[in-house]
Design a protein around this motif. Sequence first.
Motif, PDB file in Angstrom:
ATOM      1  N   GLN A   7       0.827  -1.203   0.000  1.00 44.49           N
ATOM      2  CA  GLN A   7       0.000   0.000   0.000  1.00 44.49           C
ATOM      3  C   GLN A   7       0.869   1.264   0.000  1.00 44.49           C
ATOM      4  O   GLN A   7       0.520   2.256  -0.644  1.00 44.49           O
ATOM      5  CB  GLN A   7      -0.946   0.004   1.201  1.00 44.49           C
ATOM      6  CG  GLN A   7      -2.048  -1.028   1.081  1.00 44.49           C
ATOM      7  CD  GLN A   7      -2.882  -1.130   2.331  1.00 44.49           C
ATOM      8  OE1 GLN A   7      -2.353  -1.127   3.447  1.00 44.49           O
ATOM      9  NE2 GLN A   7      -4.190  -1.220   2.163  1.00 44.49           N
ATOM     10  N   ARG A  41      -4.871   5.293   7.203  1.00 41.60           N
ATOM     11  CA  ARG A  41      -5.585   4.238   6.486  1.00 41.60           C
ATOM     12  C   ARG A  41      -5.374   4.529   5.006  1.00 41.60           C
ATOM     13  O   ARG A  41      -5.298   5.685   4.586  1.00 41.60           O
ATOM     14  CB  ARG A  41      -7.066   4.246   6.852  1.00 41.60           C
ATOM     15  CG  ARG A  41      -7.310   3.797   8.298  1.00 41.60           C
ATOM     16  CD  ARG A  41      -8.790   3.629   8.591  1.00 41.60           C
ATOM     17  NE  ARG A  41      -9.542   4.843   8.340  1.00 41.60           N
ATOM     18  CZ  ARG A  41     -10.023   5.637   9.292  1.00 41.60           C
ATOM     19  NH1 ARG A  41      -9.837   5.356  10.553  1.00 41.60           N
ATOM     20  NH2 ARG A  41     -10.697   6.729   8.968  1.00 41.60           N
ATOM     21  N   ASP A  43      -7.144   4.386   2.144  1.00 44.87           N
ATOM     22  CA  ASP A  43      -8.072   5.244   1.397  1.00 44.87           C
ATOM     23  C   ASP A  43      -7.956   6.700   1.835  1.00 44.87           C
ATOM     24  O   ASP A  43      -8.014   7.608   1.004  1.00 44.87           O
ATOM     25  CB  ASP A  43      -9.515   4.763   1.566  1.00 44.87           C
ATOM     26  CG  ASP A  43      -9.783   3.455   0.854  1.00 44.87           C
ATOM     27  OD1 ASP A  43      -8.990   3.079  -0.033  1.00 44.87           O
ATOM     28  OD2 ASP A  43     -10.782   2.793   1.184  1.00 44.87           O
ATOM     29  N   ASP A  44      -7.774   6.930   3.138  1.00 49.76           N
ATOM     30  CA  ASP A  44      -7.614   8.298   3.633  1.00 49.76           C
ATOM     31  C   ASP A  44      -6.342   8.929   3.070  1.00 49.76           C
ATOM     32  O   ASP A  44      -6.330  10.110   2.696  1.00 49.76           O
ATOM     33  CB  ASP A  44      -7.545   8.317   5.162  1.00 49.76           C
ATOM     34  CG  ASP A  44      -8.850   7.904   5.819  1.00 49.76           C
ATOM     35  OD1 ASP A  44      -9.904   7.960   5.159  1.00 49.76           O
ATOM     36  OD2 ASP A  44      -8.803   7.513   7.001  1.00 49.76           O
ATOM     37  N   ASN A  47      -6.793   9.772  -0.666  1.00 57.37           N
ATOM     38  CA  ASN A  47      -7.635  10.966  -0.789  1.00 57.37           C
ATOM     39  C   ASN A  47      -6.860  12.220  -0.412  1.00 57.37           C
ATOM     40  O   ASN A  47      -6.999  13.263  -1.056  1.00 57.37           O
ATOM     41  CB  ASN A  47      -8.888  10.845   0.074  1.00 57.37           C
ATOM     42  CG  ASN A  47      -9.910   9.930  -0.530  1.00 57.37           C
ATOM     43  OD1 ASN A  47     -10.011   9.799  -1.747  1.00 57.37           O
ATOM     44  ND2 ASN A  47     -10.685   9.268   0.312  1.00 57.37           N
TER      45      ASN A  47
END
Length: 114
Positions: A7, A41, A43-44, A47
């Motif tokens: 990630q 996280r 996705d955070d 974004n």
Amino acid sequence: MTLDRDQVIDLLTVIAAYDRRSIGEGDIAAWAESARRAGWRFDDAVNAVHDHFADSSRWLMPGHVTERIRLARRQPAPAADVLALDKPRASESGRRQAQAMFAELARRSKMPDA
């Protein structure tokens, strides 16, 4: 859950798409450590990267991602989202009762004429 190595690499790849930076083992280790310390996280974080480059041309550092994640977490929901919620409405008799209570409170709190 914090970001795993893949990630972190994916996040750095998104960043590199914007600023053409090169990514090495040192970058992966440093960004992974920042992500772990700040509790990102995935996705955070993604974004936050997109938000950063949407309104800034500054070089992106891990602290920028952390700032944007924290800012997003403490913002209230957009007004349109709140107003779109189905919520109970007062009945006509409930509204009349509340208006009468407010009128009585206003009458009691008036200053006497001098």
